[in-house]
Design a protein around this motif. Sequence first.
Motif, PDB file in Angstrom:
ATOM      1  N   ALA A 228      -4.548  24.333 -47.177  1.00  0.00           N
ATOM      2  CA  ALA A 228      -3.141  24.166 -47.547  1.00  0.00           C
ATOM      3  C   ALA A 228      -2.775  22.684 -47.635  1.00  0.00           C
ATOM      4  O   ALA A 228      -2.065  22.263 -48.550  1.00  0.00           O
ATOM      5  CB  ALA A 228      -2.241  24.867 -46.538  1.00  0.00           C
TER       6      ALA A 228
ATOM      7  N   GLN B 294       0.531  22.187 -49.677  1.00  0.00           N
ATOM      8  CA  GLN B 294       1.403  23.328 -49.429  1.00  0.00           C
ATOM      9  C   GLN B 294       1.638  23.450 -47.928  1.00  0.00           C
ATOM     10  O   GLN B 294       0.917  22.855 -47.125  1.00  0.00           O
ATOM     11  CB  GLN B 294       0.771  24.610 -49.973  1.00  0.00           C
ATOM     12  N   THR B 295       2.665  24.218 -47.551  1.00  0.00           N
ATOM     13  CA  THR B 295       2.983  24.348 -46.136  1.00  0.00           C
ATOM     14  C   THR B 295       2.565  25.683 -45.544  1.00  0.00           C
ATOM     15  O   THR B 295       2.509  25.820 -44.331  1.00  0.00           O
ATOM     16  CB  THR B 295       4.495  24.166 -45.903  1.00  0.00           C
TER      17      THR B 295
ATOM     18  N   LEU C  10      -2.058  32.559 -51.405  1.00  0.00           N
ATOM     19  CA  LEU C  10      -1.851  31.373 -50.572  1.00  0.00           C
ATOM     20  C   LEU C  10      -3.206  30.750 -50.210  1.00  0.00           C
ATOM     21  O   LEU C  10      -4.240  31.422 -50.274  1.00  0.00           O
ATOM     22  CB  LEU C  10      -1.095  31.745 -49.293  1.00  0.00           C
TER      23      LEU C  10
END
Length: 161
Positions: free
Chosen positions: A116, A121-122, A109
């Motif tokens: 992010a 992305q979350t 991630l």
Amino acid sequence: MPSSPRNRIGEVYGQLTVIRGSERRTKGGNAYWWCRCSCGREREVPGDKLSHNTKRRKPTVTACERCARERQIEAVCKKNDREERQRRIDAQQKRKELIGVVPDRWLSLPLTDAHARELKQTLFFRGVRCLRGHIAPYRINGGCLACSGQTPSAEAWSEMS
């Protein structure tokens, strides 16, 4: 009648060059001066705000309003970039310590919330504990996924494996 101010025409203060005097006076009797910024805009500045003294406590004017605002925003952005760079370095170091302790997908991630957002992305994973002591990914607009019950924390994950 106040005394006549010293002639400042031609003097340079930051990006401002004094081009002519003004008829206006401050409440304290200081003269105003018309100054031209390096960008070409003109600004009327009180004489007590024009100074070369960098240690002075009173504010000084060194640019037109638009250039001053741009320089202020630039400084904030540089500071934020420096802090974000350090957060990413810290997150990478924490992640190295957590290899084998947390799922590999967490390690893939993004490093921080800003990272992010850049990647659209979350979720992100810094490798630090939340306020309740969980080690888990975070949502960019929310908190720890373990606190919200969406995923177990790293301690629970390592017990399950």
